[in-house]
Scaffold this active site. Structure first.
Site, PDB file in Angstrom:
ATOM      1  N   ASP A 119     -69.766   6.914  46.232  1.00  0.00           N
ATOM      2  CA  ASP A 119     -69.666   5.647  45.720  1.00  0.00           C
ATOM      3  C   ASP A 119     -68.964   4.926  47.146  1.00  0.00           C
ATOM      4  OD1 ASP A 119     -70.464   6.026  43.354  1.00  0.00           O
ATOM      5  OD2 ASP A 119     -68.654   5.994  42.424  1.00  0.00           O
ATOM      6  N   GLU A 131     -51.759  13.188  24.580  1.00  0.00           N
ATOM      7  CA  GLU A 131     -52.516  12.324  25.703  1.00  0.00           C
ATOM      8  C   GLU A 131     -51.914  10.944  25.392  1.00  0.00           C
ATOM      9  OE1 GLU A 131     -56.526  13.375  25.057  1.00  0.00           O
ATOM     10  OE2 GLU A 131     -55.914  15.323  24.869  1.00  0.00           O
ATOM     11  N   LYS A 136     -52.335   6.897  24.770  1.00  0.00           N
ATOM     12  CA  LYS A 136     -53.447   6.402  24.168  1.00  0.00           C
ATOM     13  C   LYS A 136     -53.749   5.266  24.834  1.00  0.00           C
ATOM     14  CE  LYS A 136     -55.235   4.891  19.676  1.00  0.00           C
ATOM     15  NZ  LYS A 136     -55.531   3.828  20.161  1.00  0.00           N
ATOM     16  N   ARG A 157     -68.900   2.402  21.305  1.00  0.00           N
ATOM     17  CA  ARG A 157     -68.420   2.983  20.024  1.00  0.00           C
ATOM     18  C   ARG A 157     -69.173   2.547  18.854  1.00  0.00           C
ATOM     19  NH1 ARG A 157     -64.887   2.987  15.815  1.00  0.00           N
ATOM     20  NH2 ARG A 157     -64.368   4.800  15.028  1.00  0.00           N
ATOM     21  N   GLU A 187     -62.218   6.156  27.756  1.00  0.00           N
ATOM     22  CA  GLU A 187     -61.759   4.950  27.377  1.00  0.00           C
ATOM     23  C   GLU A 187     -62.101   3.970  28.859  1.00  0.00           C
ATOM     24  OE1 GLU A 187     -60.671   5.029  24.553  1.00  0.00           O
ATOM     25  OE2 GLU A 187     -59.747   3.020  24.044  1.00  0.00           O
ATOM     26  N   LYS A 189     -53.255  16.224  19.911  1.00  0.00           N
ATOM     27  CA  LYS A 189     -54.532  16.937  19.052  1.00  0.00           C
ATOM     28  C   LYS A 189     -54.129  18.532  19.096  1.00  0.00           C
ATOM     29  CE  LYS A 189     -57.743  13.762  21.737  1.00  0.00           C
ATOM     30  NZ  LYS A 189     -58.368  13.692  23.096  1.00  0.00           N
ATOM     31  N   LYS A 244     -48.023   5.593  17.330  1.00  0.00           N
ATOM     32  CA  LYS A 244     -48.082   4.336  17.853  1.00  0.00           C
ATOM     33  C   LYS A 244     -46.881   3.733  18.443  1.00  0.00           C
ATOM     34  CE  LYS A 244     -51.653   2.092  17.530  1.00  0.00           C
ATOM     35  NZ  LYS A 244     -52.565   1.695  16.639  1.00  0.00           N
ATOM     36  N   CYS A 291     -27.729 -26.234  42.010  1.00  0.00           N
ATOM     37  CA  CYS A 291     -29.178 -26.306  41.417  1.00  0.00           C
ATOM     38  C   CYS A 291     -30.025 -25.834  42.498  1.00  0.00           C
ATOM     39  CB  CYS A 291     -29.335 -27.644  41.270  1.00  0.00           C
ATOM     40  SG  CYS A 291     -31.280 -28.152  40.748  1.00  0.00           S
ATOM     41  N   CYS A 340     -32.346 -28.836  43.826  1.00  0.00           N
ATOM     42  CA  CYS A 340     -31.998 -29.975  44.640  1.00  0.00           C
ATOM     43  C   CYS A 340     -30.672 -29.947  45.087  1.00  0.00           C
ATOM     44  CB  CYS A 340     -31.855 -31.432  43.761  1.00  0.00           C
ATOM     45  SG  CYS A 340     -30.839 -31.188  42.729  1.00  0.00           S
TER      46      CYS A 340
END
Ligand code: IVH
Length: 676
Positions: free
Chosen positions: A34, A117, A119, A140, A177, A285, A309, A403, A406
């Site tokens: 590549d 792993e 996600k 999918r 993914e 898993k 999650k 400020c 200014c």
């Protein structure tokens, strides 16, 4: 002579590219890696941009491989693509493991090893390899049938096109993914809500050239169909994937025991803000393939895996900088610029720090790792700082006393009602004298509730300011359109639209005019009260001569704070200039007194859907001027439901149930005309 040589060189490169494309796309057998391929393409593109005479229909600026068919072909997955059950806390994880133990008929003597792993929140894809060549790539889809997006997937450099390792199975589907890195997403964030949508949109482009424009990545984590895979554990498979040339997640781990899973989950959550890809949890898993096989699936999810999650309304990130924003009323608001993080599907890169005191109380510093909350429509904010992750060299944040725009002194006002010093620090400059305040004031002037100039958004205000086209609100009505027409991104049509929007807003009700001036403490409601009392801009301008500010206190609803704010507004020369010039350029309609016995008297209205040519606020004023009132629920109290474009069905159904009269916009206008 030199020109000829360059041309020859260019043509040679094009011929080489045609050859490489043939091997890559037609024979599925790339002859260079590549890197070499990309370097060649870059050489060609560089030459083209340097020498405009160089052109070829085979230029990489014009083609990317071969176009896929117009509609993506649907193809069945040889092995379905399953989804995962979710877990949110320790109880869910205990339950997950308990079910596995029960299913395997084990007591506590088996300690299960998991592959943990991160996600990635992207789009899954299944890549078929035959004899080491990438042949088909499917999305999918519904899990059973996906779309053939092979050509688009071929544009992703993370996907190996040919694998020659001896132990790579002859027939295998590699799954993983597709995603976009947060940094790359930042550049596209105006087009997509989150990196996931960007990846999905890009992948499903009909033209691979479009896919190529968005830098997509691929991380592999499982397989579908396989023949000849001699591996017994997920962790070994992940290792093999790497050897075969796939990218795998560097944070993958093997772990035993729920307690350790949680420890790892927390560590990953802490690192989340530092990763350059979006993750929304950790997948566990069962590591042993034999056990996986015994456990099998329930419905469309495996019994041997679960997705732990992250919370959907908070996330951990890192503060890259603290900036001070200056608002229309001079308030200095500190904002944390954080490493972009996806919280519940929205990419957050700013979090408000509220004020100086909040920074001091939480001791928030640049470089800190922080917990950010984004709940509903509230601006994301910092909940807490992880002191354990603080760098020794980090320094307390020093809030500016001048400020930043200014250079004026800033102060915290004393609030006579609460008898306390304000939490907010403000620039003491007189409005338009401070650049940032002036810009914010003009943004307010054109905003929806004020002049409501269509197409004159915040970006245009900033742009026109930068180009010195506007300095005060009245400059909007004095724009030189011939200059704008020549600006980047503008053309005849867009300028004519802008001119039309500005001209149609030259007539404005008195109350809106007062509101648009952005006088501190004078919001829409107070502007309305003042308008009803003073009735015309003439009387308003007179205030600068009569100085009868104290009379305003007699208006029901107007207090000392408002009166003193109006007084100070009129004491500023620039404000007076704005007022007089505006009054010459535009037409401010006198206030219309509410007809207490108008035909809409005692009638209640509600509006659903978008009305044509009139804003909600204006419609509301019209109803109120005719002594009707607006209510916000469909109930027995409602007399009329006015329906615009795309009304809410639920509201119409409720109105029908309660026998509330439903009016179209035209019917409602007819009703108004009868009354006026
Ligand atoms: S395994 C049967 N591993 O999560 C196993 N999925 O909700 C299914 N995902 O559609 C896939 N990272 O898009 C697996 N390390 C990972 C993953 C992962 C992200 C996604 C994938 C899948 C979804 C399931």
């Amino acid at each position: 002579m030199i020109k000829k040589k360059i041309e020859k060189d260019y043509n040679k490169k094009i011929q080489r590219l045609i050859k490489l494309n043939k091997y890559y796309y037609e024979y599925n057998n790339p002859i260079v890696d590549d890197k070499e391929y990309d370097a060649l393409k870059k050489d060609i593109l560089d030459l083209e941009s340097k020498y405009s005479n160089l052109k070829s229909k085979n230029s990489p600026s014009l083609i990317v491989g071969f176009k896929p068919s117009k509609n993506f072909k649907k193809v069945s997955h040889r092995v379905p693509m399953l989804s995962l059950a979710n877990a949110f806390d320790q109880d869910d994880l205990n339950n997950f493991e308990k079910k596995i133990m029960n299913y395997l008929n084990q007591k506590d003597n088996l300690e299960i090893e998991y592959s943990a792993e991160p996600k990635i929140d992207g789009i899954s894809a299944s890549l078929s390899y035959a004899n080491g060549n990438f042949v088909t790539g499917l999305s999918r889809g519904d899990g059973k049938e996906g779309e053939d997006i092979t050509e688009n997937l071929k544009t992703i450099s993370d996907i190996p096109k040919k694998i020659s390792s001896k132990d790579f199975p002859n027939d295998i589907e590699i799954r993983g993914e597709i995603f976009i890195q947060n940094e790359d997403f930042k550049k596209l964030s105006s087009k997509f809500a989150n990196p996931r949508n960007a990846a999905s949109g890009s992948l499903r482009q009909k033209n691979p050239l479009e896919t190529k424009k968005i830098p997509l990545k691929f991380i592999a984590y499982t397989f579908g169909y396989e023949k000849g895979l001699e591996i017994s554990k997920q962790s070994e498979f992940l290792k093999k994937l790497k050897e075969w040339g796939f990218k795998t997640n560097p944070l993958n781990k093997t772990i035993k025991g729920i307690k350790n899973l949680i420890k790892n989950y927390e560590e990953i959550e802490n690192k989340r803000g530092n990763l350059n890809f979006d993750i929304d949890g950790v997948v566990y898993k069962v590591n042993d393939f034999k056990l996986q096989k015994r456990l099998g699936n329930i419905a469309n999810a495996p019994r041997w895996a679960v997705a732990h999650k992250f919370s959907a309304n908070n996330g951990i990130s890192k503060i890259e900088n603290i900036e001070i924003q200056i608002g229309r009323t001079g308030a200095l608001t500190p904002v944390a610029k954080i490493k972009p993080i996806n919280i519940g599907g929205v990419v957050v890169s700013n979090a408000t720090l509220h004020n100086e005191e909040e920074i001091r109380r939480k001791d928030i510093r640049v470089g800190d790792t922080v917990l950010i909350e984004r709940a509903g429509d509230v601006i994301p904010h910092v909940i807490s700082v992880d002191l354990k992750q603080r760098n020794d060299k980090s320094k307390k944040f020093v809030f500016p006393l001048k400020c930043p725009s200014c250079g004026s002194k800033t102060i915290k006002e004393y609030n006579s009602i609460t008898k306390k010093e304000d939490a907010v620090r403000r620039c003491t400059s007189e409005g338009f004298a401070c650049e940032k305040i002036a810009i914010e004031k003009i943004k307010h002037f054109v905003s929806k509730e004020a002049f409501n100039i269509d197409g004159f958004g915040k970006k245009i205000v900033e742009n026109f300011w930068r180009l010195n086209l506007i300095r005060l609100p009245q400059d909007i009505f004095k724009l030189d359109y011939s200059v704008i027409e020549n600006l980047d991104g503008w053309g005849k049509q867009s300028v004519s639209n802008l001119k039309y929007s500005i001209n149609t807003k030259k007539t404005i009700p008195f109350e809106k005019f007062i509101f648009s001036l952005g006088i501190r403490h004078i919001g829409l409601e107070n502007a309305k009260l003042i308008s009803k009392n003073l009735l015309s801009i003439k009387n308003f301008l007179l205030l600068s001569k009569t100085k009868k500010f104290d009379d305003l206190i007699n208006i029901d609803g107007i207090g000392e704070t408002q009166v003193s704010s109006i007084k100070s507004f009129f004491s500023n020369i620039t404000n007076l200039k704005v007022l007089t010039e505006l009054s010459e350029l535009i037409n401010v309609k006198d206030a219309v007194l509410v007809k207490s016995n108008g035909l809409l008297s005692n009638k209640t209205f509600m509006i659903t859907g978008k009305l044509q040519g009139i804003s909600r606020a204006e419609a509301k004023s019209l109803i109120e001027e005719n002594s009707g009132s607006i209510i916000s629920n469909v109930s027995n109290r409602l007399d009329y439901l006015i329906t615009g474009e795309k009304p809410t069905k639920r509201k119409i159904d409720a109105a029908k149930d309660l026998k509330v009269k439903i009016l179209s916009q035209a019917e409602w206008i007819k009703m108004l005309n009868k009354t006026s």
